[in-house]
Enzyme design. Sequence first.
Site, mmCIF file in Angstrom:
data_model
loop_
_atom_site.group_PDB
_atom_site.id
_atom_site.type_symbol
_atom_site.label_atom_id
_atom_site.label_comp_id
_atom_site.label_asym_id
_atom_site.label_seq_id
_atom_site.Cartn_x
_atom_site.Cartn_y
_atom_site.Cartn_z
ATOM 1 N N HIS A 308 1.601 -2.735 7.937
ATOM 2 C CA HIS A 308 2.925 -3.013 8.518
ATOM 3 C C HIS A 308 2.746 -3.938 9.711
ATOM 4 C CE1 HIS A 308 6.918 -2.340 10.250
ATOM 5 N NE2 HIS A 308 7.249 -1.958 9.030
ATOM 6 N N ASP A 366 7.257 2.090 1.836
ATOM 7 C CA ASP A 366 7.460 1.644 0.455
ATOM 8 C C ASP A 366 6.512 2.314 -0.528
ATOM 9 O OD1 ASP A 366 8.142 -1.343 2.032
ATOM 10 O OD2 ASP A 366 9.585 -0.291 0.776
HETATM 11 C C1 SDX Z 1 8.640 -3.416 4.910
HETATM 12 O O1 SDX Z 1 9.323 -5.386 9.392
HETATM 13 C C2 SDX Z 1 9.726 -4.284 8.921
HETATM 14 O O2 SDX Z 1 10.135 -3.388 9.639
HETATM 15 C C3 SDX Z 1 9.681 -4.163 7.409
HETATM 16 C C4 SDX Z 1 10.058 -2.810 6.846
HETATM 17 C C5 SDX Z 1 11.509 -2.497 7.123
HETATM 18 O O3 SDX Z 1 11.847 -1.321 7.101
HETATM 19 O O4 SDX Z 1 12.309 -3.464 7.244
HETATM 20 O O5 SDX Z 1 9.263 -1.791 7.425
HETATM 21 C C6 SDX Z 1 9.899 -2.765 5.334
HETATM 22 O O6 SDX Z 1 8.664 -4.579 4.614
HETATM 23 C C7 SDX Z 1 7.354 -2.623 4.911
HETATM 24 C C8 SDX Z 1 6.104 -3.494 4.550
HETATM 25 C C9 SDX Z 1 6.073 -3.646 3.035
HETATM 26 N N1 SDX Z 1 5.098 -4.670 2.610
HETATM 27 C C10 SDX Z 1 3.991 -4.332 1.929
HETATM 28 O O7 SDX Z 1 3.641 -3.164 1.704
HETATM 29 C C11 SDX Z 1 3.199 -5.511 1.397
HETATM 30 C C12 SDX Z 1 1.707 -5.315 1.716
HETATM 31 N N2 SDX Z 1 1.567 -5.390 3.159
HETATM 32 C C13 SDX Z 1 1.116 -6.678 3.709
HETATM 33 O O8 SDX Z 1 1.690 -7.781 3.046
HETATM 34 C C14 SDX Z 1 1.181 -6.693 5.221
HETATM 35 O O9 SDX Z 1 0.623 -5.521 5.666
HETATM 36 C C15 SDX Z 1 2.501 -6.891 5.935
HETATM 37 C C16 SDX Z 1 3.207 -8.124 5.480
HETATM 38 C C17 SDX Z 1 3.388 -5.713 5.739
HETATM 39 C C18 SDX Z 1 2.203 -7.030 7.429
HETATM 40 O O10 SDX Z 1 1.419 -8.128 7.571
HETATM 41 P P1 SDX Z 1 1.016 -8.665 9.046
HETATM 42 O O11 SDX Z 1 1.475 -7.798 10.141
HETATM 43 O O12 SDX Z 1 1.409 -10.091 9.106
HETATM 44 O O13 SDX Z 1 -0.502 -8.431 9.035
HETATM 45 P P2 SDX Z 1 -1.485 -9.524 8.620
HETATM 46 O O14 SDX Z 1 -0.974 -10.161 7.360
HETATM 47 O O15 SDX Z 1 -1.737 -10.372 9.802
HETATM 48 O O16 SDX Z 1 -2.749 -8.657 8.239
HETATM 49 C C19 SDX Z 1 -3.646 -8.227 9.260
HETATM 50 C C20 SDX Z 1 -4.955 -8.050 8.508
HETATM 51 C C21 SDX Z 1 -5.312 -9.263 7.660
HETATM 52 O O17 SDX Z 1 -6.721 -9.313 7.581
HETATM 53 P P3 SDX Z 1 -7.453 -10.438 8.539
HETATM 54 O O18 SDX Z 1 -6.897 -11.777 8.119
HETATM 55 O O19 SDX Z 1 -7.102 -10.056 9.958
HETATM 56 O O20 SDX Z 1 -8.929 -10.285 8.198
HETATM 57 O O21 SDX Z 1 -4.844 -6.963 7.580
HETATM 58 C C22 SDX Z 1 -4.993 -7.447 6.247
HETATM 59 C C23 SDX Z 1 -4.808 -8.944 6.291
HETATM 60 O O22 SDX Z 1 -5.557 -9.557 5.265
HETATM 61 N N3 SDX Z 1 -3.941 -6.803 5.471
HETATM 62 C C24 SDX Z 1 -4.130 -6.246 4.282
HETATM 63 C C25 SDX Z 1 -2.896 -5.705 3.926
HETATM 64 N N4 SDX Z 1 -1.987 -5.960 4.894
HETATM 65 C C26 SDX Z 1 -2.642 -6.650 5.848
HETATM 66 N N5 SDX Z 1 -5.222 -6.157 3.485
HETATM 67 C C27 SDX Z 1 -5.059 -5.510 2.300
HETATM 68 N N6 SDX Z 1 -3.896 -4.947 1.896
HETATM 69 C C28 SDX Z 1 -2.803 -5.031 2.682
HETATM 70 N N7 SDX Z 1 -1.638 -4.485 2.291
#
Ligand code: SDX
Length: 431
Positions: A308, A366
Amino acid sequence: MTDTNKSATLSIGDKTYDLPILSPSAGPDVVDIRKLYGQADVFTYDPGFTSTASCDSSITYIDGEAGVLLHRGYPIDQLAGKSHFLEVCYLLLYGELPTAAQLEDFEKRVTNHTMVHEQMHRFFTGFRRDAHPMAVMTGVVGAMSAFYHDSTDISDPWHREVASIRLIAKMPTIAAMAYKYSIGQPFVYPRNDLDYASNFLRMCFSVPCEEYHVDPILARAMDRIFTLHADHEQNASTSTVRLASSSGANPFACIAAGIACLWGPSHGGANQACLEMLKEIGTPDRIPEFIARAKDKNDPFRLMGFGHRVYKNFDPRATVMKQSADEVLDLLGVENNPILATAKELEKQALADPYFAEKKLFPNVDFYSGIILEAMGFPTSMFTPIFALSRTVGWISQWKEMIEDPQMKIGRPRQLYTGPTQRDYVDVENR
Ligand code: SDX
């Protein structure tokens, strides 16, 4: 928000600028940069808005480190445990928990707006049967501005009130109609003698050939899913609704914009993407392969339903949702469902993996909502429409707050330009 006597000093070259610091009722202070461009001829740069407060709001507060989510000051676990969705709608819209009389009146107003204009039925027949229900909802909700002209004048408080009630009331009907249309079954009209969640379940799952009885445990779980998705500060879709509304566009068009944004797999589409991922994994023995892919920097694969932007320890909604998931799985006796067995094993292995602990990745709301909706019999394509149905009250509450803010102005971000500097046109024969 209070003006403090504190300020931040910014030095650029031989010049310094004092930027006021504003203090919230909870959370980090903010540095007020509204006059920065005029004073220093520089922009701030924050793609993805990870360090930017886009507005002030009194609706929802999130502390990502502590895993706190408050709606008008009330913790989400208390609301999910003691309240119900329409009461939470009242709280989000008007700022206080209703008295019994206020709640009864509000529920009656919502109930009396649950039907859609009969001519809207024809909109659905314009879509292919296999259209994604989110495509249908985006289109039909946007089209509401072509049917409900008597609630599109955003400068009229009564129009704003009626539009708010209409959207909260009609979203379940529209979502259920999108589902029925996709499976070739007749639309089911809402019933005024059913509560909000029971009405939705009946509109989705009843058929004209027999009576449909809503199981109270499923209705409670459905209502809890609505409550846990109701609002969430300035997430991507809420920010979309705010930006669209800042131009003065009508509420139906702005909510349609929010639905479109929520559809993305990184946002509201994650619950569908999560179940599709679990189906791709198939059986628990393949989980290590997918965990390895999620950790592989060269592989774009991510564990859907994990991580998140704000919550960096746990998602308080997921904690409550997990309890509901266990109740529903026990009731439906589907604990042997291979997909759900894979989900439980994935959760266990991911939470035990140091990589996910280090990256602060854990199941979000989710992950569990998808499991419950799958167990209830919804197709994965209906997961995000249900999220949109729930989040409509959050979008509308934030819209209302912004429209009623005398400081409201059109949102117009700037950019860091990296394109070519000015050059002269070259005739085609000289290129
Ligand atoms: C919702 O904003 C809200 O409040 C949203 C929500 C709401 O109620 O409105 O809460 C609803 O959208 C919940 C989130 C649902 N999305 C997912 O489950 C999709 C999978 N999650 C990722 O896409 C990700 O975690 C996000 C988009 C949710 C958050 O991404 P960020 O904060 O931009 O984090 P990031 O992409 O910068 O990741 C940080 C690190 C990265 O590694 P590095 O580049 O630092 O080495 O964590 C890794 C990412 O690669 N990472 C993951 C991951 N999520 C982040 N690695 C594997 N699996 C994942 N799911």
